[in-house]
Design a protein around this motif. Sequence first.
Motif, short mmCIF file in Angstrom:
data_model
loop_
_atom_site.label_atom_id
_atom_site.label_comp_id
_atom_site.label_asym_id
_atom_site.label_seq_id
_atom_site.Cartn_x
_atom_site.Cartn_y
_atom_site.Cartn_z
N ILE A 67 0.87 -1.17 0.00
CA ILE A 67 0.00 0.00 0.00
C ILE A 67 0.91 1.22 0.00
N ARG A 69 1.18 5.34 -0.01
CA ARG A 69 0.53 6.65 0.14
C ARG A 69 1.39 7.67 -0.58
N GLN A 81 -0.63 11.88 -10.99
CA GLN A 81 -1.80 11.03 -11.24
C GLN A 81 -1.67 10.31 -12.57
N ILE A 84 0.84 7.48 -12.29
CA ILE A 84 0.27 6.32 -11.58
C ILE A 84 -0.62 5.51 -12.51
N GLU A 85 -1.48 6.21 -13.22
CA GLU A 85 -2.43 5.51 -14.09
C GLU A 85 -1.72 4.71 -15.17
N PHE A 90 0.02 -0.78 -10.63
CA PHE A 90 -0.92 -0.22 -9.66
C PHE A 90 -2.27 -0.89 -9.89
N GLY A 91 -2.72 -1.63 -8.91
CA GLY A 91 -3.94 -2.40 -9.06
C GLY A 91 -5.15 -1.69 -8.51
N GLU A 92 -4.95 -0.47 -8.04
CA GLU A 92 -6.03 0.24 -7.38
C GLU A 92 -5.44 1.58 -6.97
N CYS A 93 -6.22 2.65 -7.09
CA CYS A 93 -5.74 3.94 -6.59
C CYS A 93 -6.93 4.83 -6.23
N ASP A 94 -6.89 5.36 -5.02
CA ASP A 94 -7.97 6.25 -4.57
C ASP A 94 -7.39 7.62 -4.26
N LYS A 95 -8.14 8.64 -4.64
CA LYS A 95 -7.78 10.01 -4.30
C LYS A 95 -8.54 10.35 -3.03
N VAL A 96 -7.82 10.73 -2.00
CA VAL A 96 -8.48 10.87 -0.70
C VAL A 96 -8.25 12.25 -0.07
N VAL A 103 -3.91 7.01 -2.26
CA VAL A 103 -3.58 5.73 -1.62
C VAL A 103 -3.71 4.67 -2.69
N ARG A 105 -2.59 0.63 -4.40
CA ARG A 105 -2.10 -0.74 -4.19
C ARG A 105 -1.15 -1.09 -5.32
#
Lengths: 149, 149
Positions: A67, A69, A81, A84-85, A90-96, A103, A105
């Motif tokens: 994980i 950050r 961004q 990352i894409e 990267f199997g998952e990405c959240d903008k928080v 964050v 994966r």
Amino acid sequence: MLDDLDKKLLDILIRDSRTSLKELAQQVGLSSPSVSERLRRLEDRGVIRAFTVEIDPQALGYTLQAIVRIRPLPGKLHIVQKLIEEIPEFGECDKVTGDDCFVARLFVRSIGDLDKLLDRIADKAETSTAIIKAQPIRRRPPPLDMPNI
Amino acid sequence: MLDDLDKKLLDILIRDSRTSLKELAQQVGLSSPSVSERLRRLEDRGVIRAFTVEIDPQALGYTLQAIVRIRPLPGKLHIVQKLIEEIPEFGECDKVTGDDCFVARLFVRSIGDLDKLLDRIADKAETSTAIIKAQPIRRRPPPLDMPNI
DNA sequence: AGCTTTTTGTCCAGGTCGTCCAGCATTTTA
DNA sequence: TAAAATGCTGGACGACCTGGACAAAAAGCT
């Protein structure tokens, strides 16, 4: 919204999305054309986003997950961004909300790969990485019926 | 390991796990019994963990997602883990290295629910919560073929 | 290399399954 | 209250899946 039959169908499909229409039909007490029609509508409405398959990352050689950050440096948010894409690991990405902007994966084959991948964004963002030691809960959908909170 | 045909099959099934054997067969250039047999083996070996369906959480009323970092108080690790596992709104939970012992994803219907759920572990662990504002990358499997790192 | 064993594949036939359509019941709208 | 719309069923037809017998290729052994 979703009625009981829709939920029952989803519940079966979550466990096995290749269940035949006939089988679905008898489990919910409808004819197969009706089930077919309901599935079509659930897809059209976007309730069902996709029928997919869950693959063991280890089988593909990805023995490590982390994980990460990610806090982009000032003015670098969009570049980061995009970066990352474009990295398929990267199997998952959240903008928080909060200090950490993203964050994500990361699936990797080795610590060496982890290092190399993070180096790609090292000059545009600060990162903190936590290696995954175990997965008490693997990805699962939210409850279909209202739980008591 | 996986050969090219297996990867091709997985690639198709990731996009649509309800693809018929016949369709799979002609896309990879095999007969349908062969494809059927390959899928059976992939399941047996645990490469395919499940055929499943991706559901839009919003359609179920879950309008909010959060990433929660959880640090159990001394001696409370196992109780906390059990608690997390029993709350169905946790859609994912990883045990990681570092100060935060767990990183979890929480599906909720409202900020109120978020507060109530976190209250349940508040006396056994410290938590930091980040609300998800956007999902640049939604859950996807790791790459099937080796990317250049 | 030559032989055997194992693995992976094909083809075919019988049975199962999915889709289309007409018709009916129920609910919604005018 | 009538008309329209929605959602369902059953049956017919065509498509699809499964199991078994056999063939080819790959792997292991002497």
